[in-house]
Design an enzyme around this catalytic site. Structure first.
Site, PDB file in Angstrom:
ATOM      1  N   ASP A 420      11.897  24.625  20.092  1.00 40.75           N
ATOM      2  CA  ASP A 420      11.455  23.632  19.102  1.00 40.75           C
ATOM      3  C   ASP A 420      12.546  22.699  18.591  1.00 40.75           C
ATOM      4  O   ASP A 420      12.460  22.194  17.470  1.00 40.75           O
ATOM      5  CB  ASP A 420      10.838  24.345  17.886  1.00 40.75           C
ATOM      6  CG  ASP A 420       9.635  25.191  18.232  1.00 40.75           C
ATOM      7  OD1 ASP A 420       9.158  25.106  19.369  1.00 40.75           O
ATOM      8  OD2 ASP A 420       9.167  25.942  17.351  1.00 40.75           O
ATOM      9  N   GLU A 499       2.948  23.306  21.776  1.00 44.72           N
ATOM     10  CA  GLU A 499       1.771  23.350  20.926  1.00 44.72           C
ATOM     11  C   GLU A 499       1.523  21.980  20.289  1.00 44.72           C
ATOM     12  O   GLU A 499       0.490  21.365  20.496  1.00 44.72           O
ATOM     13  CB  GLU A 499       1.974  24.416  19.849  1.00 44.72           C
ATOM     14  CG  GLU A 499       0.791  24.687  18.959  1.00 44.72           C
ATOM     15  CD  GLU A 499       1.080  25.861  18.027  1.00 44.72           C
ATOM     16  OE1 GLU A 499       0.320  26.833  18.060  1.00 44.72           O
ATOM     17  OE2 GLU A 499       2.090  25.789  17.280  1.00 44.72           O
ATOM     18  N   GLU A 503       4.341  16.475  16.712  1.00 41.00           N
ATOM     19  CA  GLU A 503       5.719  16.674  16.249  1.00 41.00           C
ATOM     20  C   GLU A 503       6.717  16.229  17.313  1.00 41.00           C
ATOM     21  O   GLU A 503       7.838  15.816  16.993  1.00 41.00           O
ATOM     22  CB  GLU A 503       5.928  18.136  15.857  1.00 41.00           C
ATOM     23  CG  GLU A 503       5.230  18.504  14.558  1.00 41.00           C
ATOM     24  CD  GLU A 503       5.433  19.950  14.165  1.00 41.00           C
ATOM     25  OE1 GLU A 503       6.029  20.210  13.098  1.00 41.00           O
ATOM     26  OE2 GLU A 503       4.998  20.839  14.921  1.00 41.00           O
TER      27      GLU A 503
END
Length: 670
Positions: A420, A499, A503
């Site tokens: 991430d 996912e 973002e």
């Protein structure tokens, strides 16, 4: 983007010796270990643990086990909850191990590029050029006996008179073609293997026949002599990405394009020929043959702006200002300072949104208070004085980790093992961009560290040319799939995953804002291009429209958005919740709400489908009110008044969102 002169200076952040990171030395050649290494790549499974989990090298699933390479032309397992590609070892390629005590049984990555990776098997003198989108698996053999086996059975095997072309019909009804650069003595051995009598040196190319049409076989024959060994993707100008393959052999190069490639291929490019009827099946949609040494992809340009695209309705200024006053006054009192790099980033990005909203509604009196808050929150992470956590540099793989993440692989959602990165750093960069825009002197003071944060996932240096870079090339962005991956140095059966596409969009949007704040036109152009590709990919693979034929009917009927998208799987569930949490599935594909969000959700017909699919879930017990705001935000695109009333009744908001932001969104709709 400027690059540091010496990687070992770790570009301004202190070095750390992480206790949780895997060792890269087992699978990378020695000359690669001195450079930053990829941590979210299409071949990442080949570098983790035993290196024996499959990766998807379109159109094949490839697995490396005990000096052999297994090739699968995968079938698709499908139910309404998820779909995934099934690995079955259709062909297994191996050589005779050489009696060398110093040779290694496992594979070695000797080189990699944007579009390919080379796997060497030193114990058997085999090298595989695994180039994405090649209908052939290409193997270089040096003085070795070749063995080709299958987990099915060989029904029949035959070769041509020159012993350079063979066909194998398997008991699962697949037909495989084998091409050799020079004569090779291959014969069927038993029920399930093909052996080479006598050592062979040269090139082998192996391809499955994708259908029964005779033209498919003729096409593979025609292009069997030209093979790619690597491929690069270059941003040749704003909103143009060029693929260029390094090829060997003779003739023209045949590769495969996925549906987004076909959508973006330059219409005026006469150097390529699309073979529309030559197709391979894939979870990403049919892969179509394209002939040409290079392609140019041209997405429609998306401009990056600080403020709303159409402007805010002036009649709504007072309502937004009232919300701004409350949100700004609550910054210090309501915001619990967290040590999590992800939630901390969301907090400061949320505050930075208030600055830009205040600018739009011409209420500048609030801005100094927010700027002071942002400086107090951001500076400790840049100067290392935030005691609970902070950014450190890992020289082993070449990238930023957090203090917490360097000691605990689960801390900061795995940031310390390169999960991430674009998510967390994207939020930091958004807040920093707003601060640097508002206070240029502050921006100048911290420019070097700001660019270092950004370079962690935005470095553009060529693969193999990292002498001046602390970070690998585009850590998260996949230049073949044209979207990012979030999962870092963790081995997964289904490959890489992501996912939240929104973002990811935020990360490149924020990098472009950094470019605007610092007057860096090249950064603005490149980040905007990557952001645009991410948006196209989200619309192609994450947004599931009614009646679409890309995914199987059962999956399409039950889902309007993918929960987690994997290399070889589409899952309706989320990392943090089951498929029934539809409001979360919608929200995680929308947050944070920004000016660019309306480009991501520009298809009004789909938005209506998505909202209507989601609304019933809001009546479920235990729904977090913060997620409702995202549903109502999309509803406002076609039902402004009704959605506004719902937003005005909310009492809680996502930690990266606010009433001010939702009101700004609704009142900047057309």
């Amino acid at each position: 983007m400027r690059k540091p002169k010496d990687r070992r200076r770790s570009f301004l952040f202190p070095e750390t010796k992480s206790s949780v990171l895997p060792e890269p030395a087992r699978f990378f050649s020695k000359d690669l270990l001195s450079h930053p290494l990829p941590t979210n790549s299409f071949f990442q499974n080949f570098t983790l643990k035993n290196g024996d989990q499959a990766e998807y090298i379109h159109p094949y699933l490839i697995k490396s086990v005990d000096s052999s390479l297994s090739i699968s032309y995968p079938s698709l397992f499908q139910i309404s909850d998820y779909i995934y590609e099934v690995f079955k070892a259709d062909l297994i390629i191996s050589g005779s191990d050489k009696p060398n005590p110093h040779s290694r049984k496992s594979h070695l990555i000797s080189s990699f590029s944007d579009l390919g990776v080379t796997l060497d098997f030193p114990s058997s003198n085999l090298s595989f050029f695994l180039v994405r989108g090649s209908p052939f698996v290409t193997c270089s053999v040096s003085d070795n006996l070749i063995n080709i086996s299958t987990s099915h059975g060989v029904r029949s095997f035959s070769g041509n008179s020159s012993s350079t072309r063979f066909s194998a019909n398997l008991t699962n009804n697949q037909k495989w073609l084998i091409y050799a650069s020079s004569p090779i003595n291959l014969t069927k051995h038993g029920d399930s293997s093909i052996k080479c009598r006598g050592e062979f040196t040269g090139i082998l190319r192996i391809a499955v026949l994708p259908g029964s049409n005779r033209d498919f076989e003729t096409t593979l024959d025609r292009f069997s002599c030209c093979y790619p060994v690597s491929g690069e993707a270059d941003f040749i100008k704003p909103f143009a990405l060029e693929y260029k393959w390094q090829k060997r052999g003779s003739g023209d190069l045949l590769m495969l394009a996925h549906p987004l490639h076909l959508q973006l291929l330059a219409k005026d490019d006469r150097s390529i020929t699309v073979l529309d009827k030559f197709r391979y099946k894939s979870i990403d949609g049919d892969l179509v043959g394209v002939v040409g040494d290079s392609w140019v992809l041209k997405p429609e340009p998306v401009s990056v702006t600080w403020h709303s695209i159409r402007g805010v309705n002036k009649d709504a200024y007072n309502e937004i200002i009232s919300a701004l006053v409350k949100d700004v006054n609550g910054l210090n009192s309501s915001a619990k300072v967290t040590s999590s790099s992800y939630f901390y980033g969301k907090l400061i990005a949320r505050a930075a949104r208030l600055v830009l909203i205040a600018e739009e509604v011409c209420y500048l009196d609030l801005i100094p208070k927010v700027i002071t808050y942002l400086k107090n929150m951001i500076e400790p992470w840049l100067d290392g004085s935030f005691k609970p956590n902070g950014f450190l540099y890992d020289p082993k793989w070449g990238g930023l980790v957090t203090k917490q993440g360097s000691e605990d692989s689960h801390a900061d959602f795995g940031f310390g093992i390169y999960n991430d990165h674009h998510y967390h750093l994207g939020y930091f960069l958004y807040a920093i961009a707003v601060l640097a825009k508002t206070d240029p002197l502050w921006g100048k003071r911290y420019r070097a560290k700001v660019y270092s944060l950004m370079a962690d996932f935005m470095t553009l240096g060529k693969n193999g040319d990292h002498s001046t870079s602390s970070y690998p090339r585009l850590r998260n962005f996949d230049l073949y799939k044209l979207h990012s991956w979030a999962g870092g140095l963790t081995e997964f059966w289904d490959g890489r995953n992501q996912e939240s596409t929104s973002e990811a969009v935020n990360a490149y949007y924020s990098a472009a804002l950094i470019g605007l704040a610092y007057g860096d036109a090249h950064l603005v152009e490149t980040a905007s291009t990557i952001m645009t590709l991410e948006i196209h990919a989200a619309k192609m693979w994450w947004q599931v429209k009614e009646g679409d034929a890309l995914y199987p009917k059962d999956f399409t009927a039950e889902n309007r958005v993918v929960g987690v998208l994997w290399s070889t799987k589409r899952d309706s569930s989320l990392w943090f919740g089951p498929k029934e949490w539809k409001e979360c599935r919608l929200g995680i594909q929308l947050l944070p709400i920004l000016p660019v969000s309306e480009i991501l959700f520009s298809d009004l017909k789909f938005v209506k489908q998505l909202v209507n699919w989601t609304l019933p879930a809001l009546h479920r017990n235990g729904v977090g009110e913060g997620w409702n705001g995202f549903v109502y935000a999309l509803e406002s695109l076609y039902n402004k008044d009704g959605a506004l009333k719902k937003i005005q009744s909310l009492h809680k908001f996502d930690d990266g969102n606010s009433l001010s932001n939702l009101l700004w969104w609704v009142h900047s709709r057309d």
